[in-house]
Design a protein around this motif. Structure first.
Motif, PDB file in Angstrom:
ATOM      1  N   LEU A 174      10.269  -2.925  -3.785  1.00 48.99           N
ATOM      2  CA  LEU A 174       9.460  -2.139  -2.750  1.00 48.99           C
ATOM      3  C   LEU A 174      10.605  -0.887  -2.437  1.00 48.99           C
ATOM      4  CD1 LEU A 174       7.406  -4.505  -0.770  1.00 48.99           C
ATOM      5  CD2 LEU A 174       6.712  -2.850  -2.482  1.00 48.99           C
ATOM      6  N   ARG A 175      11.899  -1.494  -1.819  1.00 49.87           N
ATOM      7  CA  ARG A 175      12.832  -0.501  -1.457  1.00 49.87           C
ATOM      8  C   ARG A 175      13.042   0.763  -2.387  1.00 49.87           C
ATOM      9  NH1 ARG A 175      15.274  -5.075   0.975  1.00 49.87           N
ATOM     10  NH2 ARG A 175      16.733  -5.501  -0.882  1.00 49.87           N
ATOM     11  N   ASP A 190      17.938   4.004   6.055  1.00 49.74           N
ATOM     12  CA  ASP A 190      18.763   4.688   6.889  1.00 49.74           C
ATOM     13  C   ASP A 190      18.165   5.835   7.606  1.00 49.74           C
ATOM     14  OD1 ASP A 190      20.654   2.679   6.244  1.00 49.74           O
ATOM     15  OD2 ASP A 190      21.989   4.201   4.896  1.00 49.74           O
ATOM     16  N   ALA A 191      17.302   6.547   6.852  1.00 45.24           N
ATOM     17  CA  ALA A 191      16.727   7.811   7.259  1.00 45.24           C
ATOM     18  C   ALA A 191      15.700   7.190   8.350  1.00 45.24           C
ATOM     19  CB  ALA A 191      16.345   8.616   6.308  1.00 45.24           C
ATOM     20  N   VAL A 192      15.147   6.503   8.127  1.00 49.42           N
ATOM     21  CA  VAL A 192      13.963   5.917   8.781  1.00 49.42           C
ATOM     22  C   VAL A 192      14.600   5.407  10.154  1.00 49.42           C
ATOM     23  CG1 VAL A 192      11.728   4.508   9.170  1.00 49.42           C
ATOM     24  CG2 VAL A 192      12.510   5.605   6.862  1.00 49.42           C
ATOM     25  N   GLU A 193      15.518   4.716  10.198  1.00 43.85           N
ATOM     26  CA  GLU A 193      16.153   3.959  11.014  1.00 43.85           C
ATOM     27  C   GLU A 193      16.723   4.955  12.206  1.00 43.85           C
ATOM     28  OE1 GLU A 193      18.654   0.899   9.993  1.00 43.85           O
ATOM     29  OE2 GLU A 193      17.193  -0.704   9.365  1.00 43.85           O
ATOM     30  N   ALA A 194      17.465   6.106  11.495  1.00 42.18           N
ATOM     31  CA  ALA A 194      17.971   7.159  12.423  1.00 42.18           C
ATOM     32  C   ALA A 194      16.943   7.809  13.142  1.00 42.18           C
ATOM     33  CB  ALA A 194      18.716   8.137  11.636  1.00 42.18           C
ATOM     34  N   ALA A 195      15.639   7.917  12.529  1.00 41.60           N
ATOM     35  CA  ALA A 195      14.609   8.543  13.281  1.00 41.60           C
ATOM     36  C   ALA A 195      14.150   7.686  14.392  1.00 41.60           C
ATOM     37  CB  ALA A 195      13.358   8.839  12.411  1.00 41.60           C
ATOM     38  N   LEU A 234      18.670  -3.344  15.322  1.00 42.52           N
ATOM     39  CA  LEU A 234      18.889  -1.799  15.396  1.00 42.52           C
ATOM     40  C   LEU A 234      18.734  -1.209  16.920  1.00 42.52           C
ATOM     41  CD1 LEU A 234      19.249   0.812  13.880  1.00 42.52           C
ATOM     42  CD2 LEU A 234      16.571   0.924  14.061  1.00 42.52           C
ATOM     43  N   LEU A 235      17.825  -1.821  17.628  1.00 41.70           N
ATOM     44  CA  LEU A 235      17.684  -1.298  19.068  1.00 41.70           C
ATOM     45  C   LEU A 235      18.286  -2.208  20.175  1.00 41.70           C
ATOM     46  CD1 LEU A 235      13.876  -0.323  18.487  1.00 41.70           C
ATOM     47  CD2 LEU A 235      15.931   1.238  18.770  1.00 41.70           C
ATOM     48  N   ALA A 236      19.235  -3.115  19.874  1.00 36.52           N
ATOM     49  CA  ALA A 236      19.673  -4.037  20.717  1.00 36.52           C
ATOM     50  C   ALA A 236      20.518  -3.383  22.100  1.00 36.52           C
ATOM     51  CB  ALA A 236      20.859  -4.968  20.104  1.00 36.52           C
ATOM     52  N   PHE A 278       8.694  10.961   5.747  1.00 40.30           N
ATOM     53  CA  PHE A 278       9.984  10.830   4.782  1.00 40.30           C
ATOM     54  C   PHE A 278       9.283  10.646   3.505  1.00 40.30           C
ATOM     55  CE2 PHE A 278      10.681   9.384   9.011  1.00 40.30           C
ATOM     56  CZ  PHE A 278      11.789   9.852   9.525  1.00 40.30           C
ATOM     57  N   PRO A 279       9.175  11.599   2.635  1.00 46.61           N
ATOM     58  CA  PRO A 279       9.004  11.533   1.223  1.00 46.61           C
ATOM     59  C   PRO A 279      10.069  10.812   0.475  1.00 46.61           C
ATOM     60  CG  PRO A 279       9.343  13.865   1.578  1.00 46.61           C
ATOM     61  CD  PRO A 279       9.581  13.197   2.896  1.00 46.61           C
TER      62      PRO A 279
END
Length: 322
Positions: free
Chosen positions: A129-130, A137-142, A168-170, A296-297
């Motif tokens: 799937l990945r 990383d790109a999605v998490e940065a967004a 991530l959001l700790a 994010f294509p």
């Protein structure tokens, strides 16, 4: 009882060696009765009795998960404040405390081992799937950019999985709760949070489509790669809306529409992606509005890849007043 009498009961509950040891252990994160029994080397009925006294006094909280129960320090109130005050004055050099921490580490190492074994079973499908979509990383940065510099009182992560969003959001919440229906995923998330020393987040086994609102309503709700597992994502969104404070926000990450039928037949996906128009309609029905959308294509080298979308939904009533 008077306030003074209440305080005496709280002090009486905390004023015992085993119960102080329990408070010190719970300062490092939630633990089950089974784990605490193993760490303390005491019988399950005795440990349970001590935990009940602490819970009744408001020093700790109890969360039932089927036949199991997990305990952690009370999030606030006089009991939670007193518990943290007491823990802060325990000597880190105390031999008994050191032994407890060593046993706690051994228990957590065993949990990490179990988590690794589970990941080994599912690694092949997860890796596949990945490989079909853009770097995480790109999605998490967004996601971080969408949250900005805020620090919310309560964040709720629905379908928390391995607890990655909590990790991530700790730095962006005072308290967080992750909810998932998978006992294996909850075990992994607990182990990860403990390893990262994230003590202000907890995870819960629960039905994310029928939320228990006893923990309070959230300032921010995260729904990360979850909605495509539901036949009716709109109903799921409306149910989640009940857990959102007035003026709160949701961040939703999911796939755009695609034609990869094998994800339905082999990976339990019920919806082959979510369209922008669908999301807007579901949001309106839940009294929310789409404030922002980022797409994010997949990498151009992937012939048949997945586009990942990040929607930011806001309280429609708040949005209308701005």
């Amino acid at each position: 009882m008077s306030a003074a009498a209440d305080l005496v009961e709280v002090l009486r509950a905390a004023g015992e060696i085993t119960r102080l040891r329990l408070l010190a252990l719970l300062a490092d994160g939630e633990q089950s009765v089974k784990d605490l029994t193993e760490i303390l080397g005491q019988s399950q009925p005795r440990v349970s009795r001590h935990l009940k006294l602490l819970a009744d006094a408001g020093l700790i909280h109890r969360n039932a998960e089927g036949a199991w129960a997990y305990y952690g320090l009370a999030a606030g109130g006089a009991g939670g404040d007193l518990a943290r005050w007491l823990i802060g004055r325990l000597s880190v050099d105390d031999p008994e405390h050191q032994r407890d921490l060593e046993r706690l580490k051994a228990v957590r190492d065993a949990q990490v081992g179990q988590a690794a074994a589970y990941f080994a079973k599912v690694a092949e499908s997860w890796d596949l799937l990945r490989s079909l979509h853009v770097s995480e990383d790109a999605v998490e940065a967004a996601i971080l950019a969408a949250v900005g510099t805020r620090k919310v009182d309560l964040l709720v992560d629905l379908g928390t999985g391995t607890g990655r969003m909590l990790e991530l959001l700790a730095g962006h919440y005072k308290r967080a709760i992750g909810i998932d229906t998978s006992r294996e995923m909850i075990a992994i998330a607990r182990a990860k949070l403990a390893s990262a020393a994230i003590g202000h987040a907890q995870v819960r086994l629960g039905d994310i489509a029928d939320l228990d609102l006893s923990a309070g309503r959230a300032d921010l709700i995260i729904i990360h790669q979850v909605l495509h597992y539901f036949d009716d994502p709109g109903r799921m969104l409306s149910m989640a809306r009940r857990a959102l404070k007035p003026g709160g926000e949701m961040l939703i990450v999911d796939f755009a529409p695609h034609g990869l039928e094998f994800l339905r037949t082999h990976h339990a996906h019920r919806r082959l992606g979510l369209a922008d128009t669908q999301m807007a309609g579901w949001a309106r029905a839940a009294d929310l509005s789409v404030a922002d959308l980022k797409s994010f294509p997949p990498d151009s080298s992937i012939a048949e890849g997945l586009t990942v979308c990040l929607w930011r939904l806001v309280d429609a009533r708040k949005d209308q007043t701005q």
